[in-house]
Every structure is written in structure tokens, then in C-alpha cells.
Write a protein that holds these residues in place. Structure first.
Motif, PDB file in Angstrom:
ATOM      1  N   MET A 209      45.736  37.445  19.583  1.00 39.72           N
ATOM      2  CA  MET A 209      46.130  38.558  20.434  1.00 39.72           C
ATOM      3  C   MET A 209      45.194  39.754  20.308  1.00 39.72           C
ATOM      4  O   MET A 209      45.250  40.675  21.117  1.00 39.72           O
ATOM      5  CB  MET A 209      47.555  38.991  20.113  1.00 39.72           C
ATOM      6  N   GLU A 210      44.323  39.743  19.312  1.00 35.85           N
ATOM      7  CA  GLU A 210      43.400  40.856  19.113  1.00 35.85           C
ATOM      8  C   GLU A 210      41.981  40.546  19.602  1.00 35.85           C
ATOM      9  O   GLU A 210      41.102  41.400  19.528  1.00 35.85           O
ATOM     10  CB  GLU A 210      43.361  41.246  17.634  1.00 35.85           C
ATOM     11  N   GLN A 211      41.773  39.316  20.071  1.00 37.35           N
ATOM     12  CA  GLN A 211      40.448  38.933  20.529  1.00 37.35           C
ATOM     13  C   GLN A 211      40.220  39.414  21.969  1.00 37.35           C
ATOM     14  O   GLN A 211      41.129  39.390  22.793  1.00 37.35           O
ATOM     15  CB  GLN A 211      40.275  37.412  20.462  1.00 37.35           C
ATOM     16  N   PRO A 212      39.005  39.871  22.268  1.00 35.63           N
ATOM     17  CA  PRO A 212      38.723  40.317  23.644  1.00 35.63           C
ATOM     18  C   PRO A 212      38.824  39.161  24.630  1.00 35.63           C
ATOM     19  O   PRO A 212      38.534  38.016  24.289  1.00 35.63           O
ATOM     20  CB  PRO A 212      37.291  40.854  23.543  1.00 35.63           C
ATOM     21  N   LEU A 213      39.228  39.490  25.833  1.00 33.80           N
ATOM     22  CA  LEU A 213      39.470  38.482  26.856  1.00 33.80           C
ATOM     23  C   LEU A 213      38.947  38.991  28.193  1.00 33.80           C
ATOM     24  O   LEU A 213      39.254  40.106  28.604  1.00 33.80           O
ATOM     25  CB  LEU A 213      40.977  38.211  26.949  1.00 33.80           C
ATOM     26  N   SER A 214      38.138  38.186  28.853  1.00 33.68           N
ATOM     27  CA  SER A 214      37.641  38.559  30.175  1.00 33.68           C
ATOM     28  C   SER A 214      38.318  37.699  31.236  1.00 33.68           C
ATOM     29  O   SER A 214      38.992  36.717  30.925  1.00 33.68           O
ATOM     30  CB  SER A 214      36.114  38.413  30.253  1.00 33.68           C
ATOM     31  N   GLN A 215      38.134  38.077  32.484  1.00 35.80           N
ATOM     32  CA  GLN A 215      38.740  37.371  33.602  1.00 35.80           C
ATOM     33  C   GLN A 215      37.684  36.568  34.343  1.00 35.80           C
ATOM     34  O   GLN A 215      36.536  36.975  34.447  1.00 35.80           O
ATOM     35  CB  GLN A 215      39.389  38.372  34.558  1.00 35.80           C
ATOM     36  N   PHE A 216      38.085  35.411  34.865  1.00 35.46           N
ATOM     37  CA  PHE A 216      37.144  34.585  35.608  1.00 35.46           C
ATOM     38  C   PHE A 216      36.472  35.369  36.728  1.00 35.46           C
ATOM     39  O   PHE A 216      35.278  35.215  36.982  1.00 35.46           O
ATOM     40  CB  PHE A 216      37.853  33.357  36.181  1.00 35.46           C
ATOM     41  N   GLN A 217      37.234  36.203  37.405  1.00 34.04           N
ATOM     42  CA  GLN A 217      36.688  36.920  38.562  1.00 34.04           C
ATOM     43  C   GLN A 217      35.667  37.988  38.174  1.00 34.04           C
ATOM     44  O   GLN A 217      35.023  38.578  39.046  1.00 34.04           O
ATOM     45  CB  GLN A 217      37.811  37.549  39.385  1.00 34.04           C
ATOM     46  N   SER A 218      35.521  38.241  36.857  1.00 27.41           N
ATOM     47  CA  SER A 218      34.525  39.226  36.417  1.00 27.41           C
ATOM     48  C   SER A 218      33.113  38.640  36.360  1.00 27.41           C
ATOM     49  O   SER A 218      32.145  39.394  36.262  1.00 27.41           O
ATOM     50  CB  SER A 218      34.896  39.758  35.025  1.00 27.41           C
ATOM     51  N   LEU A 219      32.987  37.314  36.431  1.00 21.15           N
ATOM     52  CA  LEU A 219      31.687  36.687  36.222  1.00 21.15           C
ATOM     53  C   LEU A 219      30.889  36.322  37.483  1.00 21.15           C
ATOM     54  O   LEU A 219      29.661  36.224  37.414  1.00 21.15           O
ATOM     55  CB  LEU A 219      31.849  35.431  35.359  1.00 21.15           C
ATOM     56  N   PRO A 220      31.515  36.067  38.631  1.00 21.12           N
ATOM     57  CA  PRO A 220      30.729  35.635  39.789  1.00 21.12           C
ATOM     58  C   PRO A 220      29.598  36.577  40.190  1.00 21.12           C
ATOM     59  O   PRO A 220      28.535  36.110  40.625  1.00 21.12           O
ATOM     60  CB  PRO A 220      31.781  35.512  40.897  1.00 21.12           C
ATOM     61  N   ASP A 221      29.790  37.897  40.064  1.00 25.74           N
ATOM     62  CA  ASP A 221      28.707  38.825  40.406  1.00 25.74           C
ATOM     63  C   ASP A 221      27.475  38.562  39.539  1.00 25.74           C
ATOM     64  O   ASP A 221      26.331  38.641  40.017  1.00 25.74           O
ATOM     65  CB  ASP A 221      29.155  40.271  40.207  1.00 25.74           C
ATOM     66  N   ILE A 222      27.708  38.255  38.266  1.00 21.83           N
ATOM     67  CA  ILE A 222      26.586  38.010  37.354  1.00 21.83           C
ATOM     68  C   ILE A 222      25.908  36.693  37.696  1.00 21.83           C
ATOM     69  O   ILE A 222      24.673  36.598  37.697  1.00 21.83           O
ATOM     70  CB  ILE A 222      27.084  38.021  35.900  1.00 21.83           C
TER      71      ILE A 222
END
Length: 246
Positions: A209-222
Motif C-alpha cells: 500500500m506504500e508503493q508508488p502506482l501509475s495508471q495505464f493511461q499515463s503512458l501512451p503519450d510517452i
């Protein structure tokens, strides 16, 4: 210029998010996955530029058949994104033959089978992108086999890069952090397995619960930037680690 892009594991998760972005940009995208209904639902959502192709990348015959179907619709592949992977936590004393071989066959052999078939349709300027994992460097408990398969994929990509450079084909490794979103919001593991994994992570000083988490939709631009990068730019290894928003 419109590109022809092949994405494995595109029925959900990151693969689906990438397919949505590239289709919306006007590219033609062939989405590969094992579940026909899931692929068809994605294709219905994204429109006629999205072409679903059922394929089990761990099976070389299935891969050959899939690329035979792709060849009937296009003579050129500009980008291959090896995204599909299997991951599951277990300890050495309990791991089954099927768990071992499914990860090795999908995460290592699969990208090789797919890239081999795609290569015949790739010309100078084409691009292979292998999606790796932060677990290669992080000592995540019970995930040693998954981490090893991703480390192998990175090494395979290094070899491909040298081999394909004279042909003008780029190979990029994208090492990504933990992600959720789309229609994939849980691991899908059995509750007992999830609980043991969480306990092992906490004991290792990595509470889930303390680990950082990103969203799939955050990566397509990259990924869009990677795919469109100028030909005189090296894109060998890229790390996209999750971080907590301020």
C-alpha cells in the motif's frame, strides 16, 4: 505519417491503452491476445483502424498463423510492441511445472516468436519495443521468476539491437513500474496468494500500500514520443517508474 503497429497483450491493461491512443492518432493497429471476445470488444470501441488477431504468443504455431493473417492485410509493419506477459508470485517449494513454463514461454519465447515473424515485414526505420519491468532491479518477494524473464527480455533486446542496427531497425527496452487502470484493477490472483504476497512484501520492507502506482493511461503519450522519435536518436533503454503525485 500513419504507422502500422502490432501490439501483443492488447486486450486489456497497458496494451489496450496504447491501442486506443494509436488508433485515435490515425495509425493502423493490430491487437494480439488470447481472448477473442476481449479483443473484439476493444476493436469495436476503437473503430476500423483496430484489427483484432487472436494469438497465444507462447505457441509458435499460433504466432505464425496470426502473422499470416496480418500479412493478408498489410505488407509493412512499422512498430512492434512486445507487451504481453504473465506474472504471478510463488515460492520455490510450491511452484508448479505449469507456472514455470507459462512464464518462460510467454515472457521470453513469446517475444522471440513474435519478433521473428514480424521482422519479414519490417524495413529501415521500423521499431521493436520490448516492455520490461522494474522488478528486474527491485528485490520483490516471490516474483523472482518473473523478474528473471524480464531480465532475459532486456538482454535479448540488447542482442537484437546490435543485430538489426545495420538494417536500420531500432530496438527499445521500456522498463515500467507498477500500473493499474483500464479494466484491470486487481492482480487477479487468488485471495490467499495475494495475502501471502502482501505479507512477504511487508516483511521485506516493501509494503504494497506504500508503493508508488501509475495508471495505464499515463503512458501512451510517452510511447507516442518513442514511436515518433527522430531516426538519429538512440532509444535503447527507457525507465518509466511509478511515482506518488504531490
Amino acid at each position: 505519417m500513419t504507422k502500422t503497429i502490432v501490439i501483443t497483450g492488447a486486450g486489456d491493461g497497458l496494451g489496450k491503452a496504447l491501442a486506443r491512443r494509436f488508433c485515435s492518432d490515425g495509425d493502423r493497429v493490430f491487437i494480439l491476445g488470447r481472448t477473442e471476445a476481449t479483443l473484439r470488444a476493444a476493436a469495436d470501441e476503437f473503430g476500423e483502424r483496430c484489427v483484432p488477431v487472436t494469438c497465444d504468443i507462447s505457441d509458435s504455431a499460433s504466432v505464425r498463423h496470426a502473422f499470416g493473417l496480418i500479412a493478408q492485410q498489410t505488407a509493412r509493419i512499422d512498430v512492434l510492441i512486445n507487451n504481453a506477459a504473465i506474472y504471478a508470485p510463488f515460492e520455490l517449494n510450491e511452484v508448479t511445472d505449469e507456472q514455470v513454463m507459462s512464464q518462460i514461454n510467454t515472457n521470453i519465447a513469446g517475444p522471440v516468436f513474435v519478433a521473428r515473424e514480424a521482422l519479414g515485414a519490417m524495413e529501415a526505420g521500423a521499431h521493436i519495443i520490448n516492455v520490461s519491468s522494474e522488478s528486474v532491479k527491485l528485490p520483490v518477494p516471490m516474483m523472482w521468476l518473473y523478474a528473471a524473464t524480464k531480465a532475459a527480455l532486456e538482454r535479448i533486446g540488447d542482442g537484437w539491437r546490435r543485430e538489426l542496427r545495420p538494417r536500420g531497425i531500432r530496438v527499445t527496452t521500456v522498463r515500467a513500474g507498477k500500473m493499474f487502470g483500464e479494466n484491470k484493477t486487481t492482480s487477479g490472483w487468488e485471495p490467499e496468494v495475494t495475502m501471502r504476497f502482501a505479507a512477504a512484501c511487508a516483511a521485506a520492507g516493501m509494503p504494497m500500500m506504500e508503493q508508488p502506482l501509475s495508471q495505464f493511461q499515463s503512458l501512451p503519450d510517452i510511447f507516442r514520443l518513442i514511436v515518433d522519435a527522430a531516426p538519429d536518436i538512440n532509444l535503447d533503454h527507457i525507465t518509466l517508474g511509478a511515482r506518488r503525485a504531490d
